[in-house]
Design a protein around this motif. Structure first.
Motif, mmCIF file in Angstrom:
data_model
loop_
_atom_site.group_PDB
_atom_site.id
_atom_site.type_symbol
_atom_site.label_atom_id
_atom_site.label_comp_id
_atom_site.label_asym_id
_atom_site.label_seq_id
_atom_site.Cartn_x
_atom_site.Cartn_y
_atom_site.Cartn_z
ATOM 1 N N ARG A 82 14.463 22.844 -72.195
ATOM 2 C CA ARG A 82 13.053 23.055 -71.876
ATOM 3 C C ARG A 82 12.339 21.713 -72.040
ATOM 4 N NH1 ARG A 82 12.730 28.399 -71.278
ATOM 5 N NH2 ARG A 82 13.783 29.785 -72.698
ATOM 6 N N ILE A 83 11.644 21.313 -71.004
ATOM 7 C CA ILE A 83 10.891 20.057 -71.032
ATOM 8 C C ILE A 83 9.427 20.406 -70.840
ATOM 9 C CG2 ILE A 83 10.525 17.830 -69.915
ATOM 10 C CD1 ILE A 83 13.483 17.982 -69.023
ATOM 11 N N ARG A 84 8.602 19.925 -71.767
ATOM 12 C CA ARG A 84 7.175 20.229 -71.661
ATOM 13 C C ARG A 84 6.354 19.000 -72.032
ATOM 14 N NH1 ARG A 84 5.199 21.110 -76.694
ATOM 15 N NH2 ARG A 84 6.735 21.543 -78.299
ATOM 16 N N GLN A 85 5.202 18.916 -71.438
ATOM 17 C CA GLN A 85 4.263 17.829 -71.727
ATOM 18 C C GLN A 85 3.353 18.274 -72.875
ATOM 19 O OE1 GLN A 85 4.643 14.939 -70.027
ATOM 20 N NE2 GLN A 85 6.330 16.001 -69.031
ATOM 21 N N TRP A 86 2.945 17.322 -73.726
ATOM 22 C CA TRP A 86 2.040 17.639 -74.823
ATOM 23 C C TRP A 86 0.979 16.555 -74.950
ATOM 24 C CZ3 TRP A 86 1.699 13.963 -78.576
ATOM 25 C CH2 TRP A 86 2.770 13.080 -78.704
ATOM 26 N N SER A 87 -0.117 16.915 -75.579
ATOM 27 C CA SER A 87 -1.170 15.943 -75.894
ATOM 28 C C SER A 87 -1.789 16.347 -77.221
ATOM 29 C CB SER A 87 -2.228 15.882 -74.791
ATOM 30 O OG SER A 87 -2.895 17.111 -74.692
ATOM 31 N N ASN A 88 -2.122 15.311 -78.026
ATOM 32 C CA ASN A 88 -2.678 15.553 -79.346
ATOM 33 C C ASN A 88 -3.514 14.335 -79.728
ATOM 34 O OD1 ASN A 88 -3.246 16.495 -81.859
ATOM 35 N ND2 ASN A 88 -1.160 16.285 -82.653
ATOM 36 N N ASP A 89 -4.796 14.548 -79.956
ATOM 37 C CA ASP A 89 -5.703 13.465 -80.351
ATOM 38 C C ASP A 89 -5.619 12.268 -79.405
ATOM 39 O OD1 ASP A 89 -6.572 14.937 -82.539
ATOM 40 O OD2 ASP A 89 -5.016 14.098 -83.847
ATOM 41 N N GLY A 90 -5.591 12.519 -78.118
ATOM 42 C CA GLY A 90 -5.570 11.452 -77.132
ATOM 43 C C GLY A 90 -4.200 10.893 -76.821
ATOM 44 N N LYS A 91 -3.197 11.269 -77.586
ATOM 45 C CA LYS A 91 -1.828 10.829 -77.315
ATOM 46 C C LYS A 91 -1.137 11.887 -76.479
ATOM 47 C CE LYS A 91 -1.381 8.343 -81.659
ATOM 48 N NZ LYS A 91 -0.644 8.225 -82.912
ATOM 49 N N THR A 92 -0.263 11.429 -75.574
ATOM 50 C CA THR A 92 0.486 12.362 -74.741
ATOM 51 C C THR A 92 1.966 12.016 -74.812
ATOM 52 O OG1 THR A 92 0.240 10.986 -72.784
ATOM 53 C CG2 THR A 92 -1.442 12.676 -73.137
ATOM 54 N N GLY A 93 2.781 12.973 -74.480
ATOM 55 C CA GLY A 93 4.216 12.734 -74.493
ATOM 56 C C GLY A 93 4.972 13.865 -73.843
ATOM 57 N N THR A 94 6.270 13.747 -73.900
ATOM 58 C CA THR A 94 7.158 14.754 -73.336
ATOM 59 C C THR A 94 8.081 15.253 -74.434
ATOM 60 O OG1 THR A 94 7.121 13.629 -71.204
ATOM 61 C CG2 THR A 94 8.900 15.202 -71.563
ATOM 62 N N ALA A 95 8.141 16.541 -74.610
ATOM 63 C CA ALA A 95 9.044 17.150 -75.592
ATOM 64 C C ALA A 95 10.260 17.680 -74.847
ATOM 65 C CB ALA A 95 8.345 18.279 -76.333
ATOM 66 N N VAL A 96 11.431 17.301 -75.323
ATOM 67 C CA VAL A 96 12.686 17.780 -74.743
ATOM 68 C C VAL A 96 13.339 18.664 -75.791
ATOM 69 C CG1 VAL A 96 14.878 17.133 -73.715
ATOM 70 C CG2 VAL A 96 12.885 15.659 -73.405
ATOM 71 N N GLU A 97 13.417 19.958 -75.508
ATOM 72 C CA GLU A 97 13.908 20.934 -76.472
ATOM 73 C C GLU A 97 15.085 21.708 -75.905
ATOM 74 O OE1 GLU A 97 10.439 23.328 -77.172
ATOM 75 O OE2 GLU A 97 9.560 21.850 -78.532
ATOM 76 N N ILE A 98 15.951 22.149 -76.809
ATOM 77 C CA ILE A 98 17.053 23.030 -76.433
ATOM 78 C C ILE A 98 16.903 24.308 -77.239
ATOM 79 C CG2 ILE A 98 19.548 23.393 -76.395
ATOM 80 C CD1 ILE A 98 19.855 20.330 -76.287
ATOM 81 N N GLU A 99 16.763 25.422 -76.548
ATOM 82 C CA GLU A 99 16.778 26.723 -77.217
ATOM 83 C C GLU A 99 18.242 27.141 -77.305
ATOM 84 O OE1 GLU A 99 15.300 31.222 -76.408
ATOM 85 O OE2 GLU A 99 13.899 29.616 -75.877
ATOM 86 N N ALA A 100 18.787 27.078 -78.511
ATOM 87 C CA ALA A 100 20.226 27.240 -78.717
ATOM 88 C C ALA A 100 20.691 28.674 -78.523
ATOM 89 C CB ALA A 100 20.600 26.768 -80.114
ATOM 90 N N ASP A 101 21.789 28.808 -77.777
ATOM 91 C CA ASP A 101 22.512 30.076 -77.655
ATOM 92 C C ASP A 101 23.713 30.077 -78.588
ATOM 93 O OD1 ASP A 101 20.871 31.142 -75.613
ATOM 94 O OD2 ASP A 101 21.989 30.008 -74.101
ATOM 95 N N ALA A 102 24.298 28.883 -78.800
ATOM 96 C CA ALA A 102 25.471 28.733 -79.667
ATOM 97 C C ALA A 102 25.448 27.346 -80.284
ATOM 98 C CB ALA A 102 26.759 28.945 -78.866
ATOM 99 N N LEU A 103 25.894 27.258 -81.544
ATOM 100 C CA LEU A 103 25.939 25.997 -82.276
ATOM 101 C C LEU A 103 27.255 25.907 -83.022
ATOM 102 C CD1 LEU A 103 22.392 26.269 -83.896
ATOM 103 C CD2 LEU A 103 23.044 24.663 -82.098
#
Length: 183
Positions: A82-103
């Motif tokens: 899952r890739i999503r854009q974020w912003s916080n206090d004027g800063k922006t970025g991209t979060a790259v997350e994995i929702e785990a099915d198996a580890l």
């Protein structure tokens, strides 16, 4: 939209286990994954760029991950990217997350011992010998895997037939329904 991925990497942060208001377990940690390639010109192995992922696990997978992994462990993750854009206090970025099915641990770098977690109660209708079955403590002594798990050993006494010495009565289970880890 999500994309299925498998990632091999190193756990870079301590895991954080939290519970939602509905008491659903949630575990998160960061993983660094980089490629190594052979540079023919330098005649040596070189590290490529590092990719960083936030790994999120839910429910029993979250509880097991928190108990199994430590910072620095090599792991294999299978899940949904899952890739999503974020912003916080004027800063922006991209979060790259994995929702785990198996580890799991990456066995190229060490050994791991699987310890099946026993839950009391009939949470699933599957028979004890079916894959994915939840085996209650009363079923443990009859389970074909019981001796492998070290949970029940059959002994023959003077006063009768074989008995089970190490059954796991419900009063030995922790608050979370699991047997305590062996020391």
């Amino acid at each position: 939209m999500s994309t299925p991925v498998s990632v091999v990497g190193t756990i870079a942060t301590a895991s954080r286990l939290m519970k939602s208001v509905a008491k659903v377990a949630f575990c998160t940690f960061r993983v660094a994954s980089n490629e190594r390639r052979y540079d023919r010109e330098k005649n040596q192995w070189v590290d490529g760029d590092t990719n960083w992922f936030t790994v999120n696990a839910f429910r029993t997978l979250a509880e097991h991950a928190d108990r199994s992994f430590s910072k620095g462990d090599r792991v294999i993750i299978s899940g949904r990217l899952r890739i999503r854009q974020w912003s916080n206090d004027g800063k922006t970025g991209t979060a790259v997350e994995i929702e785990a099915d198996a580890l799991g641990h990456d066995l190229r770098w060490g050994v791991s011992r699987f310890e099946k977690q026993i839950r009391s109660g009939a949470e699933h209708p599957a028979a004890p010998d079916e894959p994915g079955a939840v085996v209650g403590s009363a079923d443990l002594a009859r389970s074909p895997d019981a001796s492998r798990a070290g949970a029940a050993e059959s002994t023959s006494g003077e006063n009768g037939p074989a008995s089970t010495e190490a059954e796991a009565p419900s009063e030995l289970l922790g608050e979370d329904g699991f047997l305590p880890a062996a020391a």
